[in-house]
Design a protein around this motif. Structure first.
Motif, PDB file in Angstrom:
ATOM      1  N   VAL A 249     -35.451  28.272-117.964  1.00 25.01           N
ATOM      2  CA  VAL A 249     -34.316  28.793-117.205  1.00 25.01           C
ATOM      3  C   VAL A 249     -34.802  29.661-116.053  1.00 25.01           C
ATOM      4  O   VAL A 249     -34.405  29.473-114.887  1.00 25.01           O
ATOM      5  N   PHE A 250     -35.674  30.614-116.331  1.00 22.69           N
ATOM      6  CA  PHE A 250     -36.109  31.548-115.287  1.00 22.69           C
ATOM      7  C   PHE A 250     -37.061  30.890-114.296  1.00 22.69           C
ATOM      8  O   PHE A 250     -37.034  31.209-113.105  1.00 22.69           O
ATOM      9  N   ASP A 251     -37.887  29.969-114.755  1.00 17.71           N
ATOM     10  CA  ASP A 251     -38.753  29.248-113.821  1.00 17.71           C
ATOM     11  C   ASP A 251     -37.922  28.412-112.855  1.00 17.71           C
ATOM     12  O   ASP A 251     -38.227  28.332-111.656  1.00 17.71           O
ATOM     13  N   ALA A 252     -36.862  27.802-113.361  1.00 24.40           N
ATOM     14  CA  ALA A 252     -35.997  27.003-112.492  1.00 24.40           C
ATOM     15  C   ALA A 252     -35.280  27.879-111.478  1.00 24.40           C
ATOM     16  O   ALA A 252     -35.136  27.523-110.298  1.00 24.40           O
ATOM     17  N   MET A 253     -34.841  29.054-111.918  1.00 26.30           N
ATOM     18  CA  MET A 253     -34.132  29.967-111.021  1.00 26.30           C
ATOM     19  C   MET A 253     -35.014  30.443-109.883  1.00 26.30           C
ATOM     20  O   MET A 253     -34.530  30.710-108.773  1.00 26.30           O
ATOM     21  N   SER A 254     -36.311  30.544-110.134  1.00 24.02           N
ATOM     22  CA  SER A 254     -37.216  31.095-109.119  1.00 24.02           C
ATOM     23  C   SER A 254     -37.770  30.033-108.175  1.00 24.02           C
ATOM     24  O   SER A 254     -38.496  30.374-107.237  1.00 24.02           O
ATOM     25  N   GLY A 255     -37.427  28.758-108.398  1.00 21.37           N
ATOM     26  CA  GLY A 255     -38.071  27.702-107.618  1.00 21.37           C
ATOM     27  C   GLY A 255     -37.168  26.898-106.717  1.00 21.37           C
ATOM     28  O   GLY A 255     -37.551  25.817-106.250  1.00 21.37           O
ATOM     29  N   THR A 256     -35.966  27.371-106.440  1.00 23.61           N
ATOM     30  CA  THR A 256     -35.047  26.584-105.624  1.00 23.61           C
ATOM     31  C   THR A 256     -35.266  26.820-104.135  1.00 23.61           C
ATOM     32  O   THR A 256     -35.857  27.822-103.722  1.00 23.61           O
ATOM     33  N   ALA A 257     -34.745  25.913-103.350  1.00 24.64           N
ATOM     34  CA  ALA A 257     -34.697  26.107-101.905  1.00 24.64           C
ATOM     35  C   ALA A 257     -33.706  27.211-101.576  1.00 24.64           C
ATOM     36  O   ALA A 257     -32.924  27.641-102.427  1.00 24.64           O
ATOM     37  N   ALA A 258     -33.725  27.678-100.325  1.00 24.84           N
ATOM     38  CA  ALA A 258     -32.736  28.658 -99.894  1.00 24.84           C
ATOM     39  C   ALA A 258     -31.343  28.077-100.083  1.00 24.84           C
ATOM     40  O   ALA A 258     -31.118  26.879 -99.897  1.00 24.84           O
ATOM     41  N   TYR A 259     -30.405  28.944-100.470  1.00 27.70           N
ATOM     42  CA  TYR A 259     -29.029  28.533-100.787  1.00 27.70           C
ATOM     43  C   TYR A 259     -29.026  27.609-102.006  1.00 27.70           C
ATOM     44  O   TYR A 259     -28.193  26.741-102.167  1.00 27.70           O
ATOM     45  N   GLY A 260     -29.989  27.837-102.879  1.00 29.66           N
ATOM     46  CA  GLY A 260     -30.091  27.001-104.071  1.00 29.66           C
ATOM     47  C   GLY A 260     -29.047  27.352-105.112  1.00 29.66           C
ATOM     48  O   GLY A 260     -28.601  28.499-105.218  1.00 29.66           O
ATOM     49  N   ILE A 261     -28.655  26.344-105.888  1.00 29.13           N
ATOM     50  CA  ILE A 261     -27.685  26.540-106.954  1.00 29.13           C
ATOM     51  C   ILE A 261     -28.299  26.065-108.267  1.00 29.13           C
ATOM     52  O   ILE A 261     -28.761  24.924-108.369  1.00 29.13           O
TER      53      ILE A 261
END
Length: 349
Positions: A249-261
């Motif tokens: 969960v936290f790894d996914a949250m930290s790896g998105t593009a700008a304006y990521g959802i």
């Protein structure tokens, strides 16, 4: 008639019971049960960890992932004998809250909702069951072998709807989505992503077998590295998290593009600690206008969306998601996990 029951709160109480055949009330369909899916929630209920029996009773008929065929329908109900149907799980609370009063009972604010096979209402693991016509969805006749996937598909139909609603607060044209987890929810999320023309990536732990094959058959890309590395490399605009594993969960949250959802659909177990750089996470969320949302359950609209998505999908691909079918009289086998399982179902006909 045969029905699969449990005494919520009691471990090892799952049993095949002989119950009276149901009598449909006004506006209700009488349905021949064909199949029910088994998911993690069912296993928790069977283990005594979750669930509520109907008021005044000790037993609950389990099963919320339904598939049935109409035996009897009221006039002007919109349904006919022989229709293939799935039933909505949740019912609005009787108060009701503002959301329930407007048909958005999946977003109930006060928790007084009820749920078939889970909370205070009998489920669908029986030879016959009844459902209000307003809480049933007709399925394409060609979905007889795979229509039991309707309820899990509603979960991701809602998730995608919520992602779009959040994204459209500004210009939003995502190209790449990362789905973490290749169980039924993850694979169905990937299906709906490909139906939208997105570049879809799926992450899971296994390296061979039915899960990677299902992803590749969609034309998507399968990954089995660390969530942090995969997310950093892909830089997805959208992440649908379907594992519930806190580190993922936290790894996914930290790896998105700008304006990521990031849309969380997997429920994490309580009581596990994880060291997180909360400052860095907060900084990224704020400076990149990122959003993290949770999504659970579904209302009637999402069932209709799911029915359309399944009708448009390749039936052979959907069929491969159901890796085991267990007869009702051997129900215990469906609650035992095997290495190659994706979706296990119990046949009722």
């Amino acid at each position: 008639m045969d029905a699969l029951t449990v005494c919520p709160g009691e471990g090892n109480s799952l049993a095949l019971s002989d119950l009276p055949e149901p009598e449909p009330g006004p506006g209700e369909l009488l349905v021949e049960g064909l199949e029910v899916g088994v998911c993690g929630t069912d296993k928790e209920i069977a283990g005594g960890e979750y669930g509520w029996a109907p008021p005044g009773r000790e037993q609950l008929v389990i099963g919320h992932e339904s598939l049935g065929r109409v035996r009897q329908a009221p006039q002007d109900s919109g349904f006919s004998e022989g229709d293939l149907v799935a039933a909505v799980v949740r019912r609005p609370d009787p108060v009701p809250c503002g959301a329930c009063a407007r048909g958005e009972f999946d977003m109930c604010r006060n928790g007084r909702y009820t749920e078939r096979g889970i909370k205070e209402l009998d489920g669908f693991a029986s030879r016959l069951w009844c459902v209000e016509a307003d809480y049933a969805v007709r399925l394409d006749p060609g979905l007889r072998e795979v229509g039991v996937l309707t309820e899990p598909t509603t979960v991701v139909a809602k998730a995608w709807e919520q992602i779009r609603l959040v994204g459209e607060r500004s210009w939003f044209e995502p190209r790449r989505v990362l789905v973490t987890g290749a169980g039924p929810i993850g694979l169905l999320a990937a299906l709906l992503g490909t139906q939208q023309g997105l570049e879809v990536h799926v992450l899971d732990q296994v390296t061979t077998g039915a899960k990677p094959d299902a992803v590749k058959a969609l034309g998507a890309e399968y990954h089995h590295g660390s969530a942090k590395d995969v997310a950093a490399r892909l830089n997805p605009e959208v992440v649908i998290e379907a594992t519930g594993a806190p580190s993922v969960v936290f790894d996914a949250m930290s790896g998105t593009a700008a304006y990521g959802i990031v849309c969380l659909t997997g429920v994490s177990p309580a009581g596990r600690s994880l060291s997180v750089d909360a400052g860095a996470l907060n900084r990224d969320l704020v400076l990149e206008n990122d959003v993290v949302i949770g999504s659970v359950n579904a209302n009637l609209r999402h069932y209709q969306q799911a029915a359309r998505a399944l009708a448009e999908a390749d039936t052979g691909w959907l069929r491969n998601l159901i890796t085991r079918r267990v007869p009702l009289d051997r129900f215990a086998e469906a609650f035992t996990t095997e290495p190659d399982d994706i979706k296990v179902t119990i046949t009722l006909d």
